[in-house]
Scaffold this motif. Structure first.
Motif, mmCIF file in Angstrom:
data_model
loop_
_atom_site.group_PDB
_atom_site.id
_atom_site.type_symbol
_atom_site.label_atom_id
_atom_site.label_comp_id
_atom_site.label_asym_id
_atom_site.label_seq_id
_atom_site.Cartn_x
_atom_site.Cartn_y
_atom_site.Cartn_z
ATOM 1 N N SER A 47 12.997 120.019 32.661
ATOM 2 C CA SER A 47 12.919 121.484 32.564
ATOM 3 C C SER A 47 12.697 121.893 31.117
ATOM 4 C CB SER A 47 14.200 122.121 33.114
ATOM 5 O OG SER A 47 15.350 121.635 32.427
ATOM 6 N N SER A 49 11.397 123.877 28.034
ATOM 7 C CA SER A 49 11.266 125.331 27.923
ATOM 8 C C SER A 49 9.893 125.801 28.396
ATOM 9 C CB SER A 49 11.475 125.765 26.472
ATOM 10 O OG SER A 49 12.716 125.321 25.984
ATOM 11 N N GLU A 52 10.706 125.745 33.758
ATOM 12 C CA GLU A 52 12.013 125.655 34.423
ATOM 13 C C GLU A 52 11.984 126.002 35.908
ATOM 14 O OE1 GLU A 52 12.900 127.486 30.243
ATOM 15 O OE2 GLU A 52 11.396 127.724 31.836
ATOM 16 N N ALA A 56 15.183 125.827 38.430
ATOM 17 C CA ALA A 56 15.696 127.133 38.849
ATOM 18 C C ALA A 56 15.687 127.251 40.367
ATOM 19 C CB ALA A 56 14.869 128.247 38.213
ATOM 20 N N ASN A 76 12.765 132.675 35.793
ATOM 21 C CA ASN A 76 13.361 131.363 36.028
ATOM 22 C C ASN A 76 14.823 131.323 35.620
ATOM 23 O OD1 ASN A 76 11.209 130.069 37.281
ATOM 24 N ND2 ASN A 76 10.255 129.565 35.322
ATOM 25 N N ALA A 77 15.487 132.461 35.697
ATOM 26 C CA ALA A 77 16.944 132.529 35.533
ATOM 27 C C ALA A 77 17.563 132.795 36.901
ATOM 28 C CB ALA A 77 17.330 133.639 34.560
ATOM 29 N N HIS A 95 22.027 127.679 29.571
ATOM 30 C CA HIS A 95 20.572 127.652 29.711
ATOM 31 C C HIS A 95 20.120 126.385 30.430
ATOM 32 C CE1 HIS A 95 19.859 124.760 26.369
ATOM 33 N NE2 HIS A 95 20.840 125.391 25.738
ATOM 34 N N ASP A 97 16.913 125.100 30.214
ATOM 35 C CA ASP A 97 15.807 124.400 29.578
ATOM 36 C C ASP A 97 16.294 123.375 28.568
ATOM 37 O OD1 ASP A 97 16.674 126.646 28.015
ATOM 38 O OD2 ASP A 97 14.905 126.433 26.750
ATOM 39 N N TYR A 148 20.059 130.513 32.622
ATOM 40 C CA TYR A 148 18.884 131.223 32.119
ATOM 41 C C TYR A 148 17.877 130.274 31.483
ATOM 42 C CZ TYR A 148 21.581 131.147 27.698
ATOM 43 O OH TYR A 148 22.305 130.767 26.591
ATOM 44 N N ASP A 149 16.724 130.812 31.191
ATOM 45 C CA ASP A 149 15.577 130.035 30.756
ATOM 46 C C ASP A 149 15.241 130.304 29.293
ATOM 47 O OD1 ASP A 149 15.025 132.651 31.734
ATOM 48 O OD2 ASP A 149 12.882 132.248 31.724
ATOM 49 N N CYS A 150 14.443 129.406 28.718
ATOM 50 C CA CYS A 150 13.787 129.584 27.411
ATOM 51 C C CYS A 150 14.766 129.869 26.267
ATOM 52 C CB CYS A 150 12.733 130.695 27.507
ATOM 53 S SG CYS A 150 11.250 130.194 28.422
#
Length: 383
Positions: A47, A49, A52, A56, A76-77, A95, A97, A148-150
């Protein structure tokens, strides 16, 4: 020493792609399983960044099997929460990622240590959260889980920012626990960070006639001497010692091998204690570099430890030991900016984050689960 082998939880298919990468995929995760198995399953779902979606989807499907949870999706959260009418709410965040894979997949279990990309930063913490979402059935507080993502890329892409804009009520609470790696110790608050460019201007000339120009690189020398002589401040807040820092991180200038340069830029990173606002930190840097042109290029506020808040005191009591200052910036600052105390608490040594050698002791994953279970649950006997 045991031979390195992939740590394969029951019910997961091990797939090898055309490029030789190994992935484990499943329709759902067994969230009540050993959290070490959950960690391995998450680690083996790459996953990086911006990519994801697979993890997810997996997390979303698994959480939707927990009928006591309200689950929603933002890009993607994945967010889940209880709505039991408790007098307080605790937000747990992590997170999904990772940084790019560095020949450190699939995961492997060796002598009580789980190795692999993301074991530390921060799929061990995500697994702790997922396991608690399934097994804390009688919480003392309402709970919100935010995956969460990124996080590992530029701040404007961080999924928490999108959630704050689009679903702000999902970030409300009385305490936020960011399950970033902290070696199983409560790290309270975090430092603020600021980068500035210190710039000098000169006059170009041929080096054969250097007296006709003004060398901008020479002019930056006094700024470097100020940095060398700088004595960083140490501040104790709520019993936690924050150490400030001021470091040159980049220097640039020059036109050609026979030209007196007319510009030089020194980039400086300032890590400041959370009792300073970004405005105060900027003013401090302008005083340090008085006489120079100073431009702020990046700034993020710190977060006060908030250890005096009742809910935070309960967490500290459950964890035992002594909280320490977070020497670095994390997303606890985002929660602090929303008006709630926030701490870092998760398995793994943060100094191993982003390295090829990422690994986490399995007993630290179990320790974090049990500390948070004591804090969150009425029933502290269930395992």
């Amino acid at each position: 020493m045991a031979s390195p082998t992939p740590y394969a939880p029951v019910g997961f298919a091990v797939l090898t792609g055309v490029n030789g990468n190994v992935r484990r995929v499943a329709d759902t995760l067994h969230l009540a399983a050993d959290p070490v198995e959950l960690t391995a399953a998450l680690v083996d779902t790459p996953s990086v960044s911006g990519d994801e979606a697979l993890i997810a989807d997996l997390v979303e499907r698994s959480l939707k099997e927990q009928t006591a949870l309200e689950v929603t999706r933002s890009g993607n959260a994945v967010l889940a929460r209880t709505n039991l009418g408790r007098p307080s709410r605790v937000v747990l965040a992590g997170h999904l990622d990772t940084v790019p894979i560095n020949d450190n997949l699939p995961s492997r279990l060796e002598d009580g240590v789980l190795h692999g990309c993301g074991t530390v930063d921060m799929k061990g913490g995500d697994a702790v959260m997922l396991h608690l979402a399934a097994t804390v059935t009688d919480p003392r507080h309402d709970l919100t889980f935010v995956f969460y993502d990124c996080e590992e890329v530029e701040a404007v892409r961080n999924g928490l920012g999108r959630i704050e804009r689009e679903l702000p009520e999902w970030l409300d609470g009385d305490l936020a626990i960011v399950c970033e790696p902290s070696n199983g110790t409560i790290e309270a608050g975090c430092q603020g960070t600021m980068r500035v460019d210190v710039r000098t201007e000169g006059v170009r000339a041929h080096t054969a006639r250097g007296w006709m120009g003004v060398n901008a690189i020479h002019a930056i020398g006094d700024a470097l001497r100020r940095l060398e002589a700088y004595e960083p401040r140490q501040v104790e807040i709520d019993g936690c010692l924050y150490r400030e820092g001021l470091q040159a991180v980049k220097i640039g200038g020059g036109v050609a091998g026979n030209v007196v340069p007319d510009e030089a830029v020194l980039t400086v990173n300032h890590r400041f204690a959370p009792d300073r606002t970004p405005e105060q930190a900027e003013q401090h840097l302008r005083e340090v570099f008085a006489g120079y042109e100073v431009t702020v290029t990046d700034s993020s506020p710190g977060a006060l430890p908030g250890l005096a808040a009742p809910t935070t005191r309960e967490l500290v009591e459950a964890a035992g030991g002594t909280p320490v200052a977070k020497l670095g910036w994390t997303d606890v600052a985002r929660f602090a900016a929303l008006g709630m105390p926030a701490v870092n608490f998760g398995p793994g040594d943060p100094t191993l984050a982003h390295t090829r050698q990422e690994n986490v002791p399995v007993n630290q994953i179990h320790q974090c689960v049990e500390v948070l279970r004591r804090f969150l649950s009425h029933d502290t006997t269930r395992h």
